[in-house]
Scaffold this active site. Structure first.
Site, PDB file in Angstrom:
ATOM      1  N   LYS A   1     -11.000  -2.236  11.640  1.00  0.00           N
ATOM      2  CA  LYS A   1      -9.773  -1.827  12.350  1.00  0.00           C
ATOM      3  C   LYS A   1      -9.741  -2.432  13.755  1.00  0.00           C
ATOM      4  CE  LYS A   1      -7.470   0.452   9.317  1.00  0.00           C
ATOM      5  NZ  LYS A   1      -6.175  -0.074   8.859  1.00  0.00           N
TER       6      LYS A   1
ATOM      7  N   TYR B   1     -15.408   0.364   8.483  1.00  0.00           N
ATOM      8  CA  TYR B   1     -13.970   0.633   8.609  1.00  0.00           C
ATOM      9  C   TYR B   1     -13.533   0.479  10.068  1.00  0.00           C
ATOM     10  CZ  TYR B   1      -9.701   3.553   8.539  1.00  0.00           C
ATOM     11  OH  TYR B   1      -8.433   4.039   8.675  1.00  0.00           O
TER      12      TYR B   1
ATOM     13  N   GLY C   1       0.833  -1.202   0.000  1.00  0.00           N
ATOM     14  CA  GLY C   1       0.000   0.000   0.000  1.00  0.00           C
ATOM     15  C   GLY C   1       0.865   1.247   0.000  1.00  0.00           C
TER      16      GLY C   1
ATOM     17  N   ASP D   1      -1.199  -7.173  -4.977  1.00  0.00           N
ATOM     18  CA  ASP D   1      -2.541  -7.091  -4.404  1.00  0.00           C
ATOM     19  C   ASP D   1      -2.514  -7.939  -3.128  1.00  0.00           C
ATOM     20  OD1 ASP D   1      -5.169  -7.491  -3.712  1.00  0.00           O
ATOM     21  OD2 ASP D   1      -5.851  -8.062  -5.724  1.00  0.00           O
TER      22      ASP D   1
ATOM     23  N   GLY E   1      -0.316   5.066  -1.156  1.00  0.00           N
ATOM     24  CA  GLY E   1      -1.297   5.853  -0.414  1.00  0.00           C
ATOM     25  C   GLY E   1      -0.656   7.039   0.290  1.00  0.00           C
ATOM     26  N   GLN E   2      -1.492   7.774   1.040  1.00  0.00           N
ATOM     27  CA  GLN E   2      -1.044   9.017   1.676  1.00  0.00           C
ATOM     28  C   GLN E   2       0.111   8.762   2.654  1.00  0.00           C
ATOM     29  OE1 GLN E   2      -3.626  10.671   4.606  1.00  0.00           O
ATOM     30  NE2 GLN E   2      -2.956  12.787   4.297  1.00  0.00           N
TER      31      GLN E   2
HETATM   32  C1  AKB Z   1     -10.336   8.231   7.667  1.00  0.00           C
HETATM   33  O1  AKB Z   1     -10.826   9.376   7.723  1.00  0.00           O
HETATM   34  O2  AKB Z   1     -10.950   7.238   7.275  1.00  0.00           O
HETATM   35  C2  AKB Z   1      -8.903   8.053   8.136  1.00  0.00           C
HETATM   36  C3  AKB Z   1      -8.839   7.622   9.569  1.00  0.00           C
HETATM   37  C4  AKB Z   1      -9.154   8.581  10.648  1.00  0.00           C
HETATM   38  O3  AKB Z   1      -8.517   6.495   9.832  1.00  0.00           O
HETATM   39  N1  AKB Z   1      -8.173   9.262   7.940  1.00  0.00           N
END
Ligand code: AKB
Length: 314
Positions: free
Chosen positions: A143, A139, A9, A50, A12-13
């Site tokens: 996590k 998300y 990855g 991937d 990414g940022q």
């Molecule tokens: C998001 O906004 O999804 C991320 C994070 C806070 O994990 N920057």
């Protein structure tokens, strides 16, 4: 001691800047991502990987023989809500694939968690390291499940895996993609280009944030800290907190005719579930974490660097 470091990855940022920093420190870095990035020129070798393709992942790791892997490939909060099951697969199966290879090849692993693990029932101010964790976003769920998984692999198989709960990250080098906190980067481009910004969060939606240089330095410091000082599966990790209105007031000190208006969308509902500020005293105590950038310094750097970058590109 220089190391062989694999970054998954990498386009990414966070990945982009980790590659630059770890390469700059003399390590042998292999950058990988799911596709060839159009806008990043890596100073290191680059390969397409991937994380859901187990055979490919296995062969790249078997060949490169990393000492350390940074597994940064993930779908962020706002995009994940649009494709929840795919996001779960990428975030969780991707992690499990890497964990299984960590067992086999015994590399040290970094995996990013997020303030998104916290949900509406979590105390919002100075959120403790250990508290109520009932995330409602896919998300956040992925996590938090990931945190439990890495802790399981640490205890069951004795692996060295480290993790941080990142706040919103702000940088001028690479754009964030698909997060709820992305406004805090977009606003600078719009302020410079058009002197106006329509914000998708409410004016008073305070969130924990951090300048990227702090985040990269903190991540590398965490990875270099002695193993026996690691007490938490994933550390609360904080620097500053501000609302869109507070950020815009700081930008106005440099661009007095900058105007912000508010048109909150579904991302504001995600942000409303997250902490306003984070208690990161465990990180400060266990491995001496200290942030360096406050809001005024961050705004000054972002405006001057993005102005230079935009000037170069015209
Ligand atoms: C998001 O906004 O999804 C991320 C994070 C806070 O994990 N920057």
């Amino acid at each position: 001691m220089t190391q062989r470091i694999l970054i998954l990855g990498a386009a990414g940022q966070i990945g982009t800047e980790l590659v630059e920093s770890l390469h700059g420190q003399g390590n042998t870095v292999l950058a990988t991502d799911i596709k060839q990035p159009s806008d990043v020129n890596f100073p290191t070798d680059y390969e397409i990987v991937d994380v859901l393709d187990r055979d490919r992942l296995h062969s790249v790791i078997a060949k490169f023989k990393p000492d350390v892997v940074y597994h940064m490939a993930a779908i962020l909060s706002a995009t994940a809500e649009k494709i929840p099951l795919k996001a779960w697969e990428i975030n969780m199966q991707g992690l499990i694939n890497v964990l299984e290879l960590a067992r086999k090849f015994e590399f040290k692993l970094f995996w990013p968690s997020s303030i998104a693990i916290f949900g509406p029932t979590t105390p919002k101010d100075n959120t403790p390291q250990h508290t109520i964790v009932e995330p409602l976003t896919i998300y956040g769920i992925s996590k938090y499940a990931g945190e439990r998984f890495i802790d399981y692999y640490k205890h069951r198989y004795g692996l060295d895996i480290r993790s941080l709960r990142y706040p919103g990250l702000i940088s001028w080098k690479a754009m964030p993609g698909g997060g709820t906190t992305d406004y805090a980067v977009e606003i600078f481009y719009e302020a410079i280009k058009n002197k106006r910004y329509v914000c998708y969060l409410s004016s008073d939606r305070t969130l924990p944030m951090m300048y990227m240089d702090d985040a990269i330095r903190g991540t590398i410091e965490l990875m270099n800290a002695p193993k026996d000082s690691m007490k938490e599966a994933s550390y609360n990790f904080a620097a500053i907190s501000f609302s869109p209105e507070e950020l815009s007031q700081e930008i106005k000190k440099h661009i007095p005719d900058f105007e912000i208006t508010y048109d909150p969308d579904e991302r504001d509902e995600l942000a409303a579930q997250w902490p306003r500020s984070i208690d990161d005293s465990a990180a400060r105590k266990d491995w001496n974490w200290q942030h360096r950038y406050d809001l005024s310094k961050l705004v000054e750097i972002m405006l001057s660097q993005i102005a230079k970058k935009l000037e170069k590109s015209t």
